[in-house]
Design a protein around this motif. Structure first.
Motif, mmCIF file in Angstrom:
data_model
loop_
_atom_site.group_PDB
_atom_site.id
_atom_site.type_symbol
_atom_site.label_atom_id
_atom_site.label_comp_id
_atom_site.label_asym_id
_atom_site.label_seq_id
_atom_site.Cartn_x
_atom_site.Cartn_y
_atom_site.Cartn_z
ATOM 1 N N ASP A 133 0.827 -1.207 0.000
ATOM 2 C CA ASP A 133 0.000 0.000 0.000
ATOM 3 C C ASP A 133 0.862 1.257 0.000
ATOM 4 O O ASP A 133 0.486 2.265 -0.604
ATOM 5 C CB ASP A 133 -0.935 0.019 1.201
ATOM 6 N N LEU A 134 2.002 1.212 0.652
ATOM 7 C CA LEU A 134 2.916 2.354 0.609
ATOM 8 C C LEU A 134 3.305 2.668 -0.832
ATOM 9 O O LEU A 134 3.441 3.839 -1.215
ATOM 10 C CB LEU A 134 4.162 2.052 1.448
ATOM 11 N N GLU A 135 3.444 1.628 -1.643
ATOM 12 C CA GLU A 135 3.776 1.799 -3.062
ATOM 13 C C GLU A 135 2.527 1.989 -3.922
ATOM 14 O O GLU A 135 2.629 2.052 -5.152
ATOM 15 C CB GLU A 135 4.567 0.575 -3.541
ATOM 16 N N GLU A 136 1.356 2.078 -3.267
ATOM 17 C CA GLU A 136 0.068 2.306 -3.935
ATOM 18 C C GLU A 136 -0.223 1.240 -4.986
ATOM 19 O O GLU A 136 -0.757 1.519 -6.062
ATOM 20 C CB GLU A 136 -0.004 3.719 -4.520
ATOM 21 N N ARG A 137 0.125 -0.001 -4.653
ATOM 22 C CA ARG A 137 -0.249 -1.118 -5.508
ATOM 23 C C ARG A 137 -1.660 -1.549 -5.133
ATOM 24 O O ARG A 137 -1.909 -1.990 -4.012
ATOM 25 C CB ARG A 137 0.735 -2.282 -5.323
ATOM 26 N N GLU A 138 -2.588 -1.375 -6.054
ATOM 27 C CA GLU A 138 -3.990 -1.643 -5.766
ATOM 28 C C GLU A 138 -4.246 -3.139 -5.625
ATOM 29 O O GLU A 138 -3.637 -3.953 -6.313
ATOM 30 C CB GLU A 138 -4.882 -1.067 -6.866
ATOM 31 N N ARG A 139 -5.177 -3.474 -4.738
ATOM 32 C CA ARG A 139 -5.587 -4.865 -4.539
ATOM 33 C C ARG A 139 -7.109 -4.912 -4.672
ATOM 34 O O ARG A 139 -7.813 -4.125 -4.040
ATOM 35 C CB ARG A 139 -5.146 -5.347 -3.148
ATOM 36 N N PRO A 140 -7.623 -5.801 -5.495
ATOM 37 C CA PRO A 140 -9.081 -5.867 -5.665
ATOM 38 C C PRO A 140 -9.781 -6.160 -4.341
ATOM 39 O O PRO A 140 -9.262 -6.883 -3.487
ATOM 40 C CB PRO A 140 -9.266 -7.014 -6.654
ATOM 41 N N TRP A 141 -10.975 -5.607 -4.185
ATOM 42 C CA TRP A 141 -11.774 -5.850 -2.985
ATOM 43 C C TRP A 141 -13.250 -5.821 -3.356
ATOM 44 O O TRP A 141 -13.627 -5.312 -4.408
ATOM 45 C CB TRP A 141 -11.470 -4.816 -1.900
ATOM 46 N N ASP A 142 -14.063 -6.390 -2.499
ATOM 47 C CA ASP A 142 -15.486 -6.550 -2.774
ATOM 48 C C ASP A 142 -16.277 -5.449 -2.070
ATOM 49 O O ASP A 142 -16.364 -5.439 -0.832
ATOM 50 C CB ASP A 142 -15.950 -7.922 -2.276
ATOM 51 N N PRO A 143 -16.853 -4.501 -2.804
ATOM 52 C CA PRO A 143 -17.639 -3.443 -2.159
ATOM 53 C C PRO A 143 -18.830 -3.961 -1.356
ATOM 54 O O PRO A 143 -19.367 -3.229 -0.515
ATOM 55 C CB PRO A 143 -18.110 -2.586 -3.347
ATOM 56 N N ALA A 144 -19.233 -5.188 -1.600
ATOM 57 C CA ALA A 144 -20.344 -5.754 -0.842
ATOM 58 C C ALA A 144 -19.948 -6.084 0.594
ATOM 59 O O ALA A 144 -20.809 -6.212 1.472
ATOM 60 C CB ALA A 144 -20.876 -7.010 -1.536
ATOM 61 N N THR A 145 -18.655 -6.225 0.848
ATOM 62 C CA THR A 145 -18.196 -6.577 2.190
ATOM 63 C C THR A 145 -17.581 -5.401 2.933
ATOM 64 O O THR A 145 -17.372 -5.474 4.139
ATOM 65 C CB THR A 145 -17.151 -7.710 2.125
ATOM 66 N N SER A 146 -17.273 -4.322 2.226
ATOM 67 C CA SER A 146 -16.626 -3.168 2.856
ATOM 68 C C SER A 146 -16.942 -1.923 2.039
ATOM 69 O O SER A 146 -16.881 -1.951 0.806
ATOM 70 C CB SER A 146 -15.108 -3.382 2.925
ATOM 71 N N SER A 147 -17.269 -0.813 2.737
ATOM 72 C CA SER A 147 -17.634 0.410 2.024
ATOM 73 C C SER A 147 -16.429 1.091 1.396
ATOM 74 O O SER A 147 -16.581 1.914 0.486
ATOM 75 C CB SER A 147 -18.330 1.384 2.975
ATOM 76 N N VAL A 148 -15.248 0.787 1.893
ATOM 77 C CA VAL A 148 -13.999 1.305 1.323
ATOM 78 C C VAL A 148 -12.993 0.155 1.286
ATOM 79 O O VAL A 148 -13.197 -0.876 1.912
ATOM 80 C CB VAL A 148 -13.429 2.480 2.145
ATOM 81 N N SER A 149 -11.908 0.338 0.570
ATOM 82 C CA SER A 149 -10.919 -0.730 0.468
ATOM 83 C C SER A 149 -10.381 -1.111 1.848
ATOM 84 O O SER A 149 -9.964 -0.243 2.613
ATOM 85 C CB SER A 149 -9.752 -0.292 -0.416
ATOM 86 N N PRO A 150 -10.364 -2.402 2.171
ATOM 87 C CA PRO A 150 -9.799 -2.829 3.452
ATOM 88 C C PRO A 150 -8.275 -2.929 3.430
ATOM 89 O O PRO A 150 -7.682 -3.353 4.418
ATOM 90 C CB PRO A 150 -10.431 -4.216 3.644
ATOM 91 N N PHE A 151 -7.661 -2.525 2.319
ATOM 92 C CA PHE A 151 -6.213 -2.727 2.148
ATOM 93 C C PHE A 151 -5.418 -1.422 2.097
ATOM 94 O O PHE A 151 -4.208 -1.448 1.869
ATOM 95 C CB PHE A 151 -5.956 -3.518 0.864
ATOM 96 N N THR A 152 -6.055 -0.276 2.322
ATOM 97 C CA THR A 152 -5.352 1.014 2.240
ATOM 98 C C THR A 152 -4.793 1.391 3.614
ATOM 99 O O THR A 152 -5.186 2.381 4.229
ATOM 100 C CB THR A 152 -6.286 2.109 1.707
ATOM 101 N N TYR A 153 -3.855 0.581 4.073
ATOM 102 C CA TYR A 153 -3.320 0.718 5.422
ATOM 103 C C TYR A 153 -2.536 2.010 5.604
ATOM 104 O O TYR A 153 -2.638 2.663 6.642
ATOM 105 C CB TYR A 153 -2.428 -0.480 5.743
ATOM 106 N N VAL A 154 -1.762 2.367 4.610
ATOM 107 C CA VAL A 154 -0.933 3.564 4.694
ATOM 108 C C VAL A 154 -1.712 4.786 4.237
ATOM 109 O O VAL A 154 -1.724 5.828 4.911
ATOM 110 C CB VAL A 154 0.361 3.395 3.868
ATOM 111 N N ARG A 155 -2.383 4.673 3.126
ATOM 112 C CA ARG A 155 -3.064 5.843 2.566
ATOM 113 C C ARG A 155 -4.132 6.388 3.500
ATOM 114 O O ARG A 155 -4.368 7.594 3.552
ATOM 115 C CB ARG A 155 -3.663 5.487 1.192
ATOM 116 N N ARG A 156 -4.771 5.544 4.284
ATOM 117 C CA ARG A 156 -5.801 6.028 5.201
ATOM 118 C C ARG A 156 -5.202 6.722 6.419
ATOM 119 O O ARG A 156 -5.934 7.318 7.210
ATOM 120 C CB ARG A 156 -6.710 4.879 5.623
#
Length: 250
Positions: A133-156
């Motif tokens: 996430d620090l390198e902003e490499r996107e990871r697919p996620w399911d909007p049905a399970t989370s309103s925002v990406s659960p993988f944006t640890y650094v960006r958030r």
């Protein structure tokens, strides 16, 4: 319910910064009504269609239990990251009180990873996930399970990027708190209650244990990873300190 008989408070984030702890403490005040149910969070102002349903629908859906409570409080941590949410809130509610609770972004990132792991969303080890996430490499996620990406640890954790829309929309009513200070100072919660126009003498004692904590022992960061993350947050932290006109407690 009408705007004349109630005031509104939005606790807008950030995720894994103690917002559930704060909401639980506020919920004990007799003049506060928290949105029900608290899970899932309302997230009304993240959604144009929900916001368009208007004030009466908002009250009827989330605050039908409020009675004569003074302060109707919506805790939705996704609001902070949505640059459109402040305008939607202003259009529906007018002037509102806004509380933003922040935390050392390195600790927040680790807590976020633990939360995503505990909920079966994350399978990568801590270092791999945070560096990706620090390198902003996107990871697919399911909007049905989370309103925002659960993988944006650094960006958030780059809070300065997220605060701007809120402070520009509500320049006089945004309060930024730090979890580290809220936990260390017994007077912090009563001062907030007083700032919100309520009787601080009726403030309940906050919980002595974490609320909504992740399970197990926290992982130990290597010195190398910690240094990399601190450098990754340096510029955002400097801008945040400038915005607030004060030093940060981490």
């Amino acid at each position: 319910m009408t705007r004349c008989t109630h005031r509104h408070l939005l606790v807008v984030g950030a995720q894994r910064c103690g917002t559930t702890y704060l909401a639980t403490a506020l919920d004990g005040h007799p003049d506060v009504a928290m949105a029900r149910p608290s899970r899932p969070e309302p997230k009304v102002f993240n959604d144009a269609a929900l916001a368009a349903r208007g004030l009466e629908h908002y009250h009827r859906t989330w605050f039908s239990h409020a009675g004569d409570s003074v302060l109707l409080t919506d805790k939705s941590t996704s609001y902070l990251e949505d640059p459109v949410a402040p305008r939607r809130a202003a259009d529906m509610l007018g002037e509102v009180d806004v509380v933003v609770l922040l935390r050392d972004p390195v600790r927040r990132a680790v807590s976020h990873w633990r939360f995503s792991t505990d909920h079966g969303l994350e399978t990568r080890p801590l270092e791999q996930a945070l560096l990706a996430d620090l390198e902003e490499r996107e990871r697919p996620w399911d909007p049905a399970t989370s309103s925002v990406s659960p993988f944006t640890y650094v960006r958030r954790g780059r809070y300065a990027d997220q605060l701007g829309p809120w402070t520009s929309t509500f320049p006089d009513t945004v309060r930024v708190l730090f979890l580290e200070e809220l936990l260390a100072d017994p007077g912090a919660l009563p001062r907030l209650v007083a700032d919100l126009g309520l009787d601080p003498g009726r403030t309940p004692s906050p919980a002595t244990r974490p609320v909504n904590a992740s399970g197990g022992d926290p992982p130990v960061l290597s010195a190398s990873l910690r240094g990399t993350l601190q450098e990754g947050f340096r510029e955002s932290n400097e801008r945040l300190a400038d915005m607030l006109g004060r030093s940060l407690p981490w």
